[in-house]
Scaffold this active site. Structure first.
Site, short mmCIF file in Angstrom:
data_model
loop_
_atom_site.label_atom_id
_atom_site.label_comp_id
_atom_site.label_asym_id
_atom_site.label_seq_id
_atom_site.Cartn_x
_atom_site.Cartn_y
_atom_site.Cartn_z
N ASN A 198 0.81 -1.22 0.00
CA ASN A 198 0.00 0.00 0.00
C ASN A 198 0.85 1.27 0.00
O ASN A 198 0.43 2.30 0.54
CB ASN A 198 -0.96 0.00 1.20
CG ASN A 198 -1.87 -1.20 1.20
OD1 ASN A 198 -2.40 -1.58 0.15
ND2 ASN A 198 -2.06 -1.82 2.35
N ARG A 199 2.04 1.16 -0.58
CA ARG A 199 2.95 2.29 -0.73
C ARG A 199 3.38 2.91 0.60
O ARG A 199 3.82 4.06 0.68
CB ARG A 199 2.32 3.38 -1.62
CG ARG A 199 1.98 2.90 -3.02
CD ARG A 199 1.57 4.03 -3.93
NE ARG A 199 2.64 5.00 -4.12
CZ ARG A 199 3.67 4.83 -4.96
NH1 ARG A 199 3.78 3.72 -5.67
NH2 ARG A 199 4.59 5.77 -5.08
N LEU A 200 3.30 2.10 1.68
CA LEU A 200 3.80 2.56 2.97
C LEU A 200 5.26 2.12 3.08
O LEU A 200 5.64 1.34 3.96
CB LEU A 200 2.95 1.98 4.10
CG LEU A 200 1.48 2.40 4.11
CD1 LEU A 200 0.71 1.69 5.21
CD2 LEU A 200 1.37 3.92 4.28
N HIS A 201 6.07 2.64 2.18
CA HIS A 201 7.45 2.20 2.06
C HIS A 201 8.27 2.60 3.29
O HIS A 201 8.01 3.61 3.94
CB HIS A 201 8.08 2.77 0.79
CG HIS A 201 7.28 2.51 -0.44
ND1 HIS A 201 6.73 1.27 -0.73
CD2 HIS A 201 6.89 3.34 -1.45
CE1 HIS A 201 6.08 1.34 -1.87
NE2 HIS A 201 6.15 2.58 -2.32
#
Length: 217
Positions: A198-201
């Protein structure tokens, strides 16, 4: 192929970013083999006009990250006038990226000449050079023949230049060009990036404390 890294970087981070890089680089060598050495090098003119290209990492240690090029190329000229650079490694299938920024210095003439002439066997090192094997004669000749970042009359003129050099050095003992050598990026900041769902890099940044000569996370 995709990979998600569920371990939080701050939980696996080595206090020494070079050792942390080494562990990631070993994984990249397995996944990408020789392509693991490819890195994006960004330089800039004194008035801030940037340029970027892919070069090959040839050596790294606590002192920095080394590549070799023509000093008269665009990157060479920019580094002479503005000795700062950024480099990026991106290993997409591993979900990893490393960004490094710092000052740049020339590698010693001794080390550049050794790299040009002798070079390499995997895993061993002359002064810890990464890939070690006999540098091909054709590569040595091409280094002399190719005027990087300059207009040439034609491709055939390059081949003619190579043939002329081959005749000039029939024994294959080609000296290192005076206009060619290594540069070392001395890092003052290293960022490790890990792809997450979820692009919570996840990212972790090391910054050098120049007064204490230590790294701060």
């Amino acid at each position: 192929m995709s990979s998600l890294n569920q371990t939080v970087l701050s939980e696996q981070a080595n206090p020494n970013p070079i050792e942390f890089f080494q562990s990631w680089f070993k994984d990249a060598q397995v996944a990408y083999q020789e392509n693991a050495y490819a890195m994006i090098l960004a330089t800039a003119t004194t008035d801030g006009i940037p340029s970027a290209r892919v070069v090959v990492l040839r050596h790294y240690d606590e002192q920095g990250f080394v590549f070799y090029t023509n000093h008269d190329s665009r990157k060479g000229r920019e580094l002479e006038s503005n000795p700062r650079a950024a480099i990026t490694f991106y290993w997409g299938s591993l979900g990893r990226q490393v960004r490094i920024g710092g000052n740049v210095e020339r590698v010693s003439t001794e080390d550049s000449e050794a790299y040009f002439k002798v070079i390499k066997q995997q895993g061993l090192a002359y002064r810890q050079v990464l890939i070690r094997k006999q540098r091909p004669l054709q590569s040595k000749l091409s280094t002399w023949a190719s005027p990087q970042s300059q207009v040439i009359p034609s491709l055939s003129s390059l081949h003619e230049r190579v043939e002329s050099l081959k005749a000039a050095y029939p024994d294959g003992n080609v000296p290192s060009p005076p206009f060619w050598g290594g540069y070392r990026v001395i890092p003052n900041e290293i960022e490790f990036w890990s792809r997450q769902e979820n692009r919570l890099h996840d990212r972790i940044v090391y910054k050098r404390d120049s007064e204490k000569n230590t790294w701060v996370i």
